[in-house]
Design a protein around this motif. Structure first.
Motif, PDB file in Angstrom:
ATOM      1  N   HIS A 160       0.585  -0.853   0.135  1.00  0.00           N
ATOM      2  CA  HIS A 160       0.271  -0.477   0.341  1.00  0.00           C
ATOM      3  C   HIS A 160       0.867   1.461  -0.310  1.00  0.00           C
ATOM      4  O   HIS A 160       0.415   2.138  -0.375  1.00  0.00           O
ATOM      5  CB  HIS A 160      -1.363  -0.073   1.441  1.00  0.00           C
ATOM      6  N   TRP A 161       1.775   1.542   0.988  1.00  0.00           N
ATOM      7  CA  TRP A 161       3.095   2.255   1.031  1.00  0.00           C
ATOM      8  C   TRP A 161       3.604   2.384  -0.612  1.00  0.00           C
ATOM      9  O   TRP A 161       3.794   4.446  -1.466  1.00  0.00           O
ATOM     10  CB  TRP A 161       4.191   1.696   2.096  1.00  0.00           C
ATOM     11  N   LEU A 162       4.340   1.731  -1.054  1.00  0.00           N
ATOM     12  CA  LEU A 162       4.566   1.906  -2.119  1.00  0.00           C
ATOM     13  C   LEU A 162       3.638   2.266  -3.240  1.00  0.00           C
ATOM     14  O   LEU A 162       4.668   2.709  -4.325  1.00  0.00           O
ATOM     15  CB  LEU A 162       5.254   0.376  -2.827  1.00  0.00           C
ATOM     16  N   LEU A 163       2.473   1.721  -3.219  1.00  0.00           N
ATOM     17  CA  LEU A 163       1.217   1.760  -4.366  1.00  0.00           C
ATOM     18  C   LEU A 163       1.255   3.320  -4.453  1.00  0.00           C
ATOM     19  O   LEU A 163       0.861   4.378  -5.296  1.00  0.00           O
ATOM     20  CB  LEU A 163       0.299   0.884  -4.659  1.00  0.00           C
ATOM     21  N   ASP A 164       0.691   4.039  -2.669  1.00  0.00           N
ATOM     22  CA  ASP A 164      -0.147   5.107  -2.652  1.00  0.00           C
ATOM     23  C   ASP A 164       0.437   6.164  -2.578  1.00  0.00           C
ATOM     24  O   ASP A 164      -0.494   7.284  -2.252  1.00  0.00           O
ATOM     25  CB  ASP A 164      -1.023   4.777  -1.874  1.00  0.00           C
ATOM     26  N   GLN A 165       1.305   5.718  -1.199  1.00  0.00           N
ATOM     27  CA  GLN A 165       2.009   6.764  -0.467  1.00  0.00           C
ATOM     28  C   GLN A 165       3.541   7.474  -0.508  1.00  0.00           C
ATOM     29  O   GLN A 165       3.995   8.498  -0.251  1.00  0.00           O
ATOM     30  CB  GLN A 165       1.952   6.188   1.037  1.00  0.00           C
ATOM     31  N   ALA A 166       4.145   6.362  -1.048  1.00  0.00           N
ATOM     32  CA  ALA A 166       5.861   6.427  -0.821  1.00  0.00           C
ATOM     33  C   ALA A 166       6.677   7.324  -2.635  1.00  0.00           C
ATOM     34  O   ALA A 166       5.491   7.964  -3.066  1.00  0.00           O
ATOM     35  CB  ALA A 166       6.659   4.807  -2.070  1.00  0.00           C
ATOM     36  N   PRO A 167       7.343   8.793  -2.081  1.00  0.00           N
ATOM     37  CA  PRO A 167       7.558   9.664  -2.860  1.00  0.00           C
ATOM     38  C   PRO A 167       8.475   8.895  -3.950  1.00  0.00           C
ATOM     39  O   PRO A 167       9.274   7.578  -3.617  1.00  0.00           O
ATOM     40  CB  PRO A 167       8.997  10.463  -2.011  1.00  0.00           C
ATOM     41  N   PRO A 168       8.229   9.338  -5.084  1.00  0.00           N
ATOM     42  CA  PRO A 168       9.348   8.391  -6.668  1.00  0.00           C
ATOM     43  C   PRO A 168      10.717   8.974  -6.125  1.00  0.00           C
ATOM     44  O   PRO A 168      10.992  10.147  -7.445  1.00  0.00           O
ATOM     45  CB  PRO A 168       8.366   8.961  -7.664  1.00  0.00           C
ATOM     46  N   ASP A 169      11.219   8.307  -5.422  1.00  0.00           N
ATOM     47  CA  ASP A 169      12.678   8.097  -5.705  1.00  0.00           C
ATOM     48  C   ASP A 169      13.796   6.744  -5.312  1.00  0.00           C
ATOM     49  O   ASP A 169      13.298   5.901  -5.343  1.00  0.00           O
ATOM     50  CB  ASP A 169      12.858   9.558  -3.991  1.00  0.00           C
ATOM     51  N   ALA A 170      14.770   7.612  -5.235  1.00  0.00           N
ATOM     52  CA  ALA A 170      15.736   5.588  -5.409  1.00  0.00           C
ATOM     53  C   ALA A 170      15.483   5.131  -4.086  1.00  0.00           C
ATOM     54  O   ALA A 170      15.564   3.749  -4.228  1.00  0.00           O
ATOM     55  CB  ALA A 170      17.070   6.357  -5.424  1.00  0.00           C
ATOM     56  N   ALA A 171      15.111   5.569  -2.810  1.00  0.00           N
ATOM     57  CA  ALA A 171      14.586   4.548  -1.966  1.00  0.00           C
ATOM     58  C   ALA A 171      13.311   3.667  -2.511  1.00  0.00           C
ATOM     59  O   ALA A 171      13.307   2.845  -1.938  1.00  0.00           O
ATOM     60  CB  ALA A 171      14.615   5.404  -0.792  1.00  0.00           C
ATOM     61  N   THR A 172      12.285   4.770  -2.308  1.00  0.00           N
ATOM     62  CA  THR A 172      11.516   3.890  -2.700  1.00  0.00           C
ATOM     63  C   THR A 172      11.396   2.776  -3.992  1.00  0.00           C
ATOM     64  O   THR A 172      11.200   1.594  -4.157  1.00  0.00           O
ATOM     65  CB  THR A 172      10.339   4.466  -3.637  1.00  0.00           C
ATOM     66  N   ASP A 173      12.039   2.709  -4.772  1.00  0.00           N
ATOM     67  CA  ASP A 173      12.598   2.148  -6.634  1.00  0.00           C
ATOM     68  C   ASP A 173      13.283   1.112  -5.780  1.00  0.00           C
ATOM     69  O   ASP A 173      13.185  -0.228  -6.456  1.00  0.00           O
ATOM     70  CB  ASP A 173      13.360   2.480  -7.241  1.00  0.00           C
TER      71      ASP A 173
END
Ligand SMILES: C[S@@+](CC[C@H](N)C(=O)[O-])C[C@H]1O[C@@H](n2cnc3c(N)ncnc32)[C@H](O)[C@@H]1O
Length: 434
Positions: free
Chosen positions: A199-212
């Protein structure tokens, strides 16, 4: 002149002959064909590449040169897994991936830093990552949308502290629906954490290198057969059991899914993958999701080298393997249409269309190393189909190179079965753009 002996049958069932091995070793080196290099600077050592392969003995054995059905083969142990430790960033699993030593061999000989290196069937991204590690421009695509999710984060990774900080921002205990059938793989609390992370990855996480990065590691830790994975013991991590198959595995082994800490597993794996840092500075990557014969993201004549390996007929069921990974990444698995080529003519058509597109994007003088593995117990010689598919296209067909690994050495590695299943030698069709 050597004596001829009858050997296996050719691709189309026609008999072909091989030189006797004793004669092969005195065969003259194959000469580089005359091609126009005027439109591009010549890459280092390009003109002597085939001579180098013919003379190669760095691992202690001379190259054997064989003419089979009019195709020149160069056979040797050109690289081994042990030869030079590959960068730890390569260590994620994917079905039918090749060893980093394979693209490294060609990148070092046929390109210079800054050159663009392409893989249109990039899988886990072995070629683009190796290109980045060698300061070339990584270019790649794959029809499987998971491929870019596995490749991109490793070309510009965050540091482990940034990963730890991002994991602390996840709301790990959030009520919500859990797909109950996945309890075949996961302890209820592990599944709850996984759903929270998803849920966090799909809806909340910033689009940055750590998320990726976190998405990439989590995709790789979904299932496996050790405590380093989120799941109970199941198939190896690059394959996926169906829920029904997993329930059978659980019953047979008398196991129930143990509690695993999702964040802890991700962090431990991240620290391992990042222990040697990321690639050095390199030209920006150009990655896409799409078919190998439609490379609209790649400019005409922009590529110095292609190192690639298509699916081998219907050997790997990527669709089934992908199901759980697609769920986690929020991808509709049913919409992912990974081709299966059950017959050789259908496969050949796909290869031909791909080579046509590669003729557009590879610069004059640039090279293609097109790898195929052994299929159907060595009865089917896919390199011959590739050779045939390149006929009439603006490529010089240079040779087929066979990397004969030690366990196939005693076998006749250019076409006779050796009683092992799957891919056990690398056969690489070498082409040069005219
Ligand atoms: C043998 S694997 C390549 C593995 C890659 N060399 C690696 O080291 O990970 C073949 C890949 O081709 C992809 N594929 C299958 N059909 C395709 C097509 N028509 N166009 C692009 N990619 C395709 C599959 O998704 C798979 O990732």
């Amino acid at each position: 002149m050597g004596t001829w002996r009858p050997a296996a049958r050719g691709v189309a069932g026609a008999p072909f002959c091989l030189y006797d091995r004793q004669v092969i070793r005195v065969a003259p080196p194959i000469r580089h064909p005359a091609v126009s290099l005027s439109a591009a600077p010549e890459p280092p050592a390009a003109a002597t590449f085939l001579d180098d392969l013919g003379r190669f003995d760095a691992l202690g054995t001379p190259t054997r040169q064989v003419l089979a059905d009019g195709i020149p083969y160069l056979i040797n142990e050109y690289w081994t897994a042990r030869q030079r430790q590959a960068h730890v960033l390569h260590e994620i699993s994917y079905r039918a991936c090749f060893k980093p030593q394979l693209p490294a061999f060609f990148i070092s000989r046929l390109t210079a830093p800054g050159d663009a290196v392409l893989d249109p069937f990039m899988g886990r991204g072995t070629t683009p990552l190796q290109a980045a590690l060698m300061q070339r421009r990584p270019v790649g695509s794959d029809i499987n949308p998971l491929s870019i999710l596995l490749t991109r984060p490793r070309l510009a990774p965050p540091d482990a502290d940034a990963v730890a900080a991002a994991l602390r921002r996840v709301t790990w205990h959030r009520p919500g629906d859990m797909p109950q059938d996945l309890l075949a793989f996961y302890h209820p609390r592990t599944l709850s954490q996984l759903c929270a992370l998803r849920h966090w990855l799909l809806d909340q996480a910033p689009p940055d290198a750590a998320t990726d990065w976190i998405r990439m590691v989590a995709l790789n830790r979904l299932t496996g057969h050790s405590p380093g994975f989120f799941s109970v013991y199941t198939l190896p991590p690059n394959q996926a059991a169906s829920v029904a198959a997993q329930l059978r595995i659980n019953a047979r082994r008398g196991q129930v899914p143990p509690l695993r800490d999702v964040a802890d597993i991700i962090l431990r794996k991240s620290r391992q993958l990042l222990k040697d840092g990321g690639p050095p500075p390199h030209p920006p990557a150009n990655l896409a999701t799409g078919k190998a014969h439609e490379l609209s993201h790649v400019a005409d004549a922009s590529i110095a080298l292609v190192v690639t390996s298509p699916p081998f007929l219907d050997v790997v069921q990527y669709r089934q393997d992908n199901a759980l990974r697609c769920w986690f990444a929020g991808i509709d698995a049913a919409a992912v249409r990974i081709d299966m080529h059950r017959t050789e003519p259908a496969w050949l058509e796909m290869v031909r269309a791909t080579l046509q597109e590669l003729a557009r994007v590879v610069r004059p003088g640039g090279h293609i190393a097109f790898e195929v593995g052994e299929v159907r117990g060595g009865k089917m010689l896919l390199e011959r189909s590739v050779w045939q598919a390149a006929y009439g296209l603006p490529f010089a067909r240079l040779a087929v190179m066979v990397n004969a690994q030690s366990f196939t050495k005693t076998a006749n590695c250019w076409g006779v079965r050796n009683n092992t299943k799957g891919t056990n030698s690398n056969r690489i069709v070498l082409l040069q753009r005219m």
